[in-house]
Design a protein around this motif. Structure first.
Motif, PDB file in Angstrom:
ATOM      1  N   GLY A   6      11.952 -26.583  68.188  1.00  0.00           N
ATOM      2  CA  GLY A   6      11.779 -27.974  67.786  1.00  0.00           C
ATOM      3  C   GLY A   6      12.928 -28.847  68.240  1.00  0.00           C
ATOM      4  N   VAL A   7      14.152 -28.328  68.102  1.00  0.00           N
ATOM      5  CA  VAL A   7      15.337 -29.078  68.535  1.00  0.00           C
ATOM      6  C   VAL A   7      15.275 -29.345  70.036  1.00  0.00           C
ATOM      7  N   ALA A   8      14.980 -28.301  70.807  1.00  0.00           N
ATOM      8  CA  ALA A   8      14.934 -28.441  72.265  1.00  0.00           C
ATOM      9  C   ALA A   8      13.835 -29.406  72.696  1.00  0.00           C
ATOM     10  N   LEU A   9      12.686 -29.311  72.053  1.00  0.00           N
ATOM     11  CA  LEU A   9      11.572 -30.177  72.424  1.00  0.00           C
ATOM     12  C   LEU A   9      11.885 -31.641  72.121  1.00  0.00           C
ATOM     13  N   ARG A  10      12.544 -31.896  70.995  1.00  0.00           N
ATOM     14  CA  ARG A  10      12.909 -33.280  70.661  1.00  0.00           C
ATOM     15  C   ARG A  10      13.875 -33.855  71.688  1.00  0.00           C
ATOM     16  N   GLN A  11      14.817 -33.027  72.159  1.00  0.00           N
ATOM     17  CA  GLN A  11      15.776 -33.514  73.150  1.00  0.00           C
ATOM     18  C   GLN A  11      15.096 -33.794  74.486  1.00  0.00           C
ATOM     19  N   LEU A  12      14.192 -32.920  74.897  1.00  0.00           N
ATOM     20  CA  LEU A  12      13.459 -33.155  76.142  1.00  0.00           C
ATOM     21  C   LEU A  12      12.628 -34.426  76.043  1.00  0.00           C
ATOM     22  N   THR A  20      18.500 -29.268  82.427  1.00  0.00           N
ATOM     23  CA  THR A  20      18.827 -27.850  82.362  1.00  0.00           C
ATOM     24  C   THR A  20      19.005 -27.455  80.897  1.00  0.00           C
ATOM     25  N   ALA A  21      19.075 -26.152  80.651  1.00  0.00           N
ATOM     26  CA  ALA A  21      19.332 -25.683  79.292  1.00  0.00           C
ATOM     27  C   ALA A  21      20.685 -26.189  78.799  1.00  0.00           C
ATOM     28  N   GLY A  22      21.658 -26.269  79.716  1.00  0.00           N
ATOM     29  CA  GLY A  22      22.970 -26.793  79.344  1.00  0.00           C
ATOM     30  C   GLY A  22      22.907 -28.245  78.915  1.00  0.00           C
ATOM     31  N   ASP A  23      22.093 -29.037  79.623  1.00  0.00           N
ATOM     32  CA  ASP A  23      21.922 -30.446  79.250  1.00  0.00           C
ATOM     33  C   ASP A  23      21.348 -30.562  77.840  1.00  0.00           C
ATOM     34  N   VAL A  24      20.304 -29.781  77.595  1.00  0.00           N
ATOM     35  CA  VAL A  24      19.634 -29.839  76.293  1.00  0.00           C
ATOM     36  C   VAL A  24      20.576 -29.373  75.193  1.00  0.00           C
ATOM     37  N   HIS A  25      21.320 -28.306  75.450  1.00  0.00           N
ATOM     38  CA  HIS A  25      22.257 -27.782  74.455  1.00  0.00           C
ATOM     39  C   HIS A  25      23.335 -28.804  74.127  1.00  0.00           C
ATOM     40  N   ALA A  26      23.852 -29.482  75.145  1.00  0.00           N
ATOM     41  CA  ALA A  26      24.905 -30.475  74.921  1.00  0.00           C
ATOM     42  C   ALA A  26      24.402 -31.627  74.059  1.00  0.00           C
ATOM     43  N   ARG A  27      23.178 -32.054  74.276  1.00  0.00           N
ATOM     44  CA  ARG A  27      22.619 -33.158  73.496  1.00  0.00           C
ATOM     45  C   ARG A  27      22.252 -32.714  72.089  1.00  0.00           C
ATOM     46  N   ALA A  28      21.793 -31.474  71.967  1.00  0.00           N
ATOM     47  CA  ALA A  28      21.325 -30.995  70.662  1.00  0.00           C
ATOM     48  C   ALA A  28      22.477 -30.803  69.687  1.00  0.00           C
ATOM     49  N   GLY A  29      23.615 -30.310  70.187  1.00  0.00           N
ATOM     50  CA  GLY A  29      24.766 -30.105  69.320  1.00  0.00           C
ATOM     51  C   GLY A  29      24.585 -28.995  68.307  1.00  0.00           C
ATOM     52  N   THR A  30      23.665 -28.074  68.555  1.00  0.00           N
ATOM     53  CA  THR A  30      23.443 -26.975  67.628  1.00  0.00           C
ATOM     54  C   THR A  30      22.980 -25.750  68.396  1.00  0.00           C
ATOM     55  N   ARG A  42      10.525 -20.020  75.819  1.00  0.00           N
ATOM     56  CA  ARG A  42       9.354 -19.773  74.970  1.00  0.00           C
ATOM     57  C   ARG A  42       8.389 -20.953  75.032  1.00  0.00           C
ATOM     58  N   LEU A  43       8.937 -22.168  75.031  1.00  0.00           N
ATOM     59  CA  LEU A  43       8.090 -23.358  75.155  1.00  0.00           C
ATOM     60  C   LEU A  43       7.392 -23.385  76.513  1.00  0.00           C
ATOM     61  N   ALA A  44       8.113 -22.951  77.550  1.00  0.00           N
ATOM     62  CA  ALA A  44       7.510 -22.903  78.884  1.00  0.00           C
ATOM     63  C   ALA A  44       6.399 -21.858  78.937  1.00  0.00           C
ATOM     64  N   ASP A  45       6.605 -20.726  78.271  1.00  0.00           N
ATOM     65  CA  ASP A  45       5.571 -19.689  78.238  1.00  0.00           C
ATOM     66  C   ASP A  45       4.303 -20.198  77.555  1.00  0.00           C
ATOM     67  N   ASN A  56      19.637 -20.716  91.141  1.00  0.00           N
ATOM     68  CA  ASN A  56      19.849 -19.949  89.916  1.00  0.00           C
ATOM     69  C   ASN A  56      19.679 -20.795  88.657  1.00  0.00           C
ATOM     70  N   THR A  57      19.195 -22.012  88.827  1.00  0.00           N
ATOM     71  CA  THR A  57      19.109 -22.944  87.703  1.00  0.00           C
ATOM     72  C   THR A  57      17.659 -23.259  87.367  1.00  0.00           C
ATOM     73  N   ALA A  58      17.331 -23.162  86.084  1.00  0.00           N
ATOM     74  CA  ALA A  58      15.998 -23.533  85.613  1.00  0.00           C
ATOM     75  C   ALA A  58      16.034 -24.971  85.107  1.00  0.00           C
ATOM     76  N   ILE A  59      15.035 -25.745  85.507  1.00  0.00           N
ATOM     77  CA  ILE A  59      14.920 -27.146  85.102  1.00  0.00           C
ATOM     78  C   ILE A  59      13.689 -27.274  84.212  1.00  0.00           C
ATOM     79  N   TYR A  60      13.850 -27.961  83.078  1.00  0.00           N
ATOM     80  CA  TYR A  60      12.771 -28.070  82.095  1.00  0.00           C
ATOM     81  C   TYR A  60      12.376 -29.529  81.882  1.00  0.00           C
ATOM     82  N   GLN A  61      11.088 -29.715  81.588  1.00  0.00           N
ATOM     83  CA  GLN A  61      10.592 -31.050  81.269  1.00  0.00           C
ATOM     84  C   GLN A  61       9.331 -30.911  80.423  1.00  0.00           C
ATOM     85  N   VAL A  62       9.102 -31.882  79.542  1.00  0.00           N
ATOM     86  CA  VAL A  62       7.893 -31.854  78.721  1.00  0.00           C
ATOM     87  C   VAL A  62       6.671 -31.942  79.631  1.00  0.00           C
ATOM     88  N   ASN A  63       5.664 -31.108  79.352  1.00  0.00           N
ATOM     89  CA  ASN A  63       4.437 -31.075  80.145  1.00  0.00           C
ATOM     90  C   ASN A  63       3.457 -32.119  79.614  1.00  0.00           C
TER      91      ASN A  63
END
Length: 203
Positions: A6-12, A20-30, A42-45, A56-63
């Motif tokens: 839920g945290v990751a999805l809200r940030q995206l 990136t996961a690092g971007d999302v983690h930095a914004r989430a702060g948790t 898991r959300l991508a799956d 070597n970098t995975a990029i994520y975005q809301v579908n």
């Protein structure tokens, strides 16, 4: 959606751009960086998030094409914990027994600035009207209610600064940095705007 998903999805959703996961983690702060990455995977799956690998970098975005996207948009667009906190605080203090002139309650600090982390206190300023003392039983009851409910609602500790109106004026006249922080950050939740009134009377 609970947990880190839920945290990751809200940030995206809030950024609405590839991250990136690092971007999302930095914004989430948790959570940990790996924990956020696993949540995104898991959300991508599930197809709710797209995952594109570049080197070597995975990029994520809301579908946006996912069938659940309209429902997710409706839920995330209305999710506003700060607004809900303000509303609950206002409703709570209205229900607390109080005789005489109204007090003022404001949120200040990192929560009011939108910079709070998962371990941040919820800074509250309670300004008592002339003639009320910090040891008044009704003040004690109000303070206890604020501490208990803020912890219950947010999981974070309330830091309650209780001042008389005279003490606020003294802080303003002496140039106390705490008064400057109230002027800068304080978001009035209930009662008269005693901070602005004091600032204008001292200026």
């Amino acid at each position: 959606m609970p947990g880190l998903e839920g945290v990751a999805l809200r940030q995206l959703y809030a950024v609405d751009a590839p991250q990136t996961a690092g971007d999302v983690h930095a914004r989430a702060g948790t959570g940990s960086r790996n924990g956020v990455r696993y949540a995104l995977d898991r959300l991508a799956d599930q197809g709710i998030v797209t995952r594109t690998v570049a080197g070597n970098t995975a990029i994520y975005q809301v579908n946006r094409e996912h069938l659940a996207y309209p429902a997710l948009t409706a839920a995330l667009a209305t999710f506003n914990p700060y607004r809900d906190l303000r509303d609950r605080l206002r409703d709570l203090v209205r229900e607390c027994p109080w005789d005489g002139p109204l007090f003022a309650l404001a949120i200040y600090g990192s929560v009011a600035r939108g910079e709070a982390g998962p371990d941040s206190d919820v800074d509250l300023l309670l300004v008592l009207p002339d003639g009320r003392d910090v040891d008044d039983p009704q003040v004690d009851d109000l303070s206890e209610a604020l501490h208990v409910h803020v912890k219950r609602w947010t999981g974070n500790r309330a830091h309650l600064d209780v001042r008389t109106r005279r003490q606020v004026r003294t802080a303003a006249e002496s140039g106390d940095p705490i008064f400057a922080s109230w002027v800068r950050d304080a978001d009035l939740v209930f009662g008269p705007d005693l901070i602005t009134e004091t600032k204008e009377s001292v200026a």
